[in-house]
Design an enzyme around this catalytic site. Structure first.
Site, PDB file in Angstrom:
ATOM      1  N   TYR A  56     -15.144 -11.939   0.537  1.00 11.41           N
ATOM      2  CA  TYR A  56     -16.167 -10.715  -0.035  1.00 11.41           C
ATOM      3  C   TYR A  56     -17.198 -11.186  -0.986  1.00 11.41           C
ATOM      4  CZ  TYR A  56     -12.216  -8.697   2.497  1.00 11.41           C
ATOM      5  OH  TYR A  56     -10.826  -7.567   2.697  1.00 11.41           O
ATOM      6  N   ASP A 103      -7.419  -3.079  -6.591  1.00 13.21           N
ATOM      7  CA  ASP A 103      -7.614  -3.530  -6.084  1.00 13.21           C
ATOM      8  C   ASP A 103      -7.665  -5.441  -6.441  1.00 13.21           C
ATOM      9  OD1 ASP A 103      -9.193  -3.332  -3.189  1.00 13.21           O
ATOM     10  OD2 ASP A 103      -9.790  -4.448  -4.533  1.00 13.21           O
ATOM     11  N   ARG A 121      -7.206  11.391  -6.483  1.00 19.17           N
ATOM     12  CA  ARG A 121      -7.587   9.944  -6.030  1.00 19.17           C
ATOM     13  C   ARG A 121      -8.875  11.353  -5.195  1.00 19.17           C
ATOM     14  NH1 ARG A 121     -12.221   8.225  -5.142  1.00 19.17           N
ATOM     15  NH2 ARG A 121     -13.045   7.057  -2.920  1.00 19.17           N
ATOM     16  N   ARG A 149      -3.995   6.251   0.704  1.00 25.02           N
ATOM     17  CA  ARG A 149      -4.248   7.433   1.920  1.00 25.02           C
ATOM     18  C   ARG A 149      -3.230   8.117   2.876  1.00 25.02           C
ATOM     19  NH1 ARG A 149      -9.345   5.598   3.909  1.00 25.02           N
ATOM     20  NH2 ARG A 149      -8.157   3.594   4.104  1.00 25.02           N
ATOM     21  N   ARG A 168       0.218  -1.449   0.333  1.00 27.07           N
ATOM     22  CA  ARG A 168      -0.183   0.190   0.024  1.00 27.07           C
ATOM     23  C   ARG A 168       0.342   1.463   0.062  1.00 27.07           C
ATOM     24  NH1 ARG A 168      -3.749  -1.972   4.682  1.00 27.07           N
ATOM     25  NH2 ARG A 168      -4.944  -3.052   3.695  1.00 27.07           N
TER      26      ARG A 168
END
Length: 344
Positions: A151, A76, A39, A30, A26
């Site tokens: 998921y 992702d 973003r 962010r 990552r």
């Protein structure tokens, strides 16, 4: 300059390099102000993943700032369920949401247009490779079938992925079919990334740690082995890192069982155990991401312990999981300098 001069590829071929090459899971994310700006420009998270121009930009941002030895494609693990029309979306403050799938839905999955749907990702890989410094490794990736399946079944993440575990017990045939389908599609996806310019790929099994012994063998090892065998049958030069977070003692046989070239280690793996695993080949990891948040002595001590325990063998320095949004970018600067010996 040939790909052999890329340090991370060299380590994946079994070479020991000092100081070790590094990248961070990552690393485009962010915690970086430049990422947050891009973003916001993209609109939705999936729009960012599917924009070759913007995905290239955010992939390159940490390379410009820190000079990591590898860039990892910005995407992702849920793009494959998205390509399977499972209505993937990312809700602020809640993470990913999908339409939950049942046994009947699994049998109706149609993977024929998956690679076509993911063509913008391959375009991003091609652009990133062209924009990277020659010596920088480009990593592609996919989610491991077990983690992606968790998921798809629950429709979101849960603390221990109980919905998927329960489904696997109640609907073993349908669940096996789901894992097989995801393994086949994931292998095709990784081959396409390699063909577009990725030097190596990583398989993320973020939820491997919730599985028991038999389940780990069936749900974590078998599908990943299927991916590795399929990719290497078609692209023998491919280098594959397998990261099974929380796998603990199961890591003892994970490399041999999956045939991965390197194994990623989370921060809970004891360094003495990591050194034993390293005797069989390259390891990647395993600094606690919270040490990057803390900075200072906690960061330095964690880095030094890993270098002392694993620095004399084939090592890719990394975190034990992804960097967190609250990490200070300056702490990452300190990390890079210390690993490379600039502050030692």
């Amino acid at each position: 300059m040939s790909a052999k001069s890329r340090k991370i590829v060299d380590v994946l071929n079994g070479k020991t390099i000092s100081p070790p090459p590094l990248w961070l899971m990552r690393q485009a994310g962010r915690y970086l102000p430049e990422y947050r700006a891009t973003r916001a420009e993209a609109g939705s998270f999936l729009d960012l993943c599917y924009s070759p121009e913007l995905a290239t930009e955010v992939t390159l941002q940490p390379i410009r700032r820190y000079g990591f030895d590898a860039a990892i494609l910005f995407s992702d693990i849920l793009v494959i369920p998205d390509a399977l029309k499972r209505n993937v979306r990312f809700e602020e403050g809640h993470g990913p949401r999908l339409d939950p799938i049942d046994a009947e839905g699994i049998l109706k999955l149609d993977g024929k247009d998956v690679l076509k749907h993911l063509q913008p990702v391959m375009e991003a890989v091609f652009r990133i490779r062209g924009a990277l410094p020659e010596e920088t490794t480009l990593l592609g990736f996919c989610g491991a079938p077990w983690t992606v399946a968790t998921y798809m079944i629950a429709g979101h993440g849960t603390p221990d992925q109980a919905p998927a575990r329960l489904f696997a017990y109640r609907e073993p045939k349908a669940f096996a079919h789901l894992l097989d389908t995801l393994a086949e599609l994931s292998a095709d996806y990784l081959v396409a990334q390699i063909d577009a310019g990725a030097d190596a790929v990583q398989i993320f099994d973020s939820w491997a740690g919730v599985l028991g012994e038999k389940e780990f063998s069936e749900f974590a090892i078998k599908p990943v082995r299927k991916i590795v065998d399929s990719v290497k049958a078609r692209r023998p030069q491919a280098k594959i890192i397998a990261f099974a977070k929380g796998a603990g003692l199961f890591l003892k046989t994970y490399r041999q069982a999956t045939r991965a070239d390197a194994i990623g280690l989370d921060w809970s793996v004891p360094l003495a155990f990591a050194a034993e695993l390293q005797k069989d080949g390259p390891v990647q990891g395993n600094l606690d991401p919270m040490r990057v948040v803390a900075g200072g002595a906690a960061l330095d001590e964690g880095i030094d312990a890993i270098l002392q325990a694993l620095g004399n063998g084939p090592l890719i320095f990394n975190l034990g999981h992804g960097i967190t949004p609250q990490a200070d970018p300056e702490h990452v600067t300190r990390l890079v300098a210390r690993v490379r010996g600039d502050q030692r």
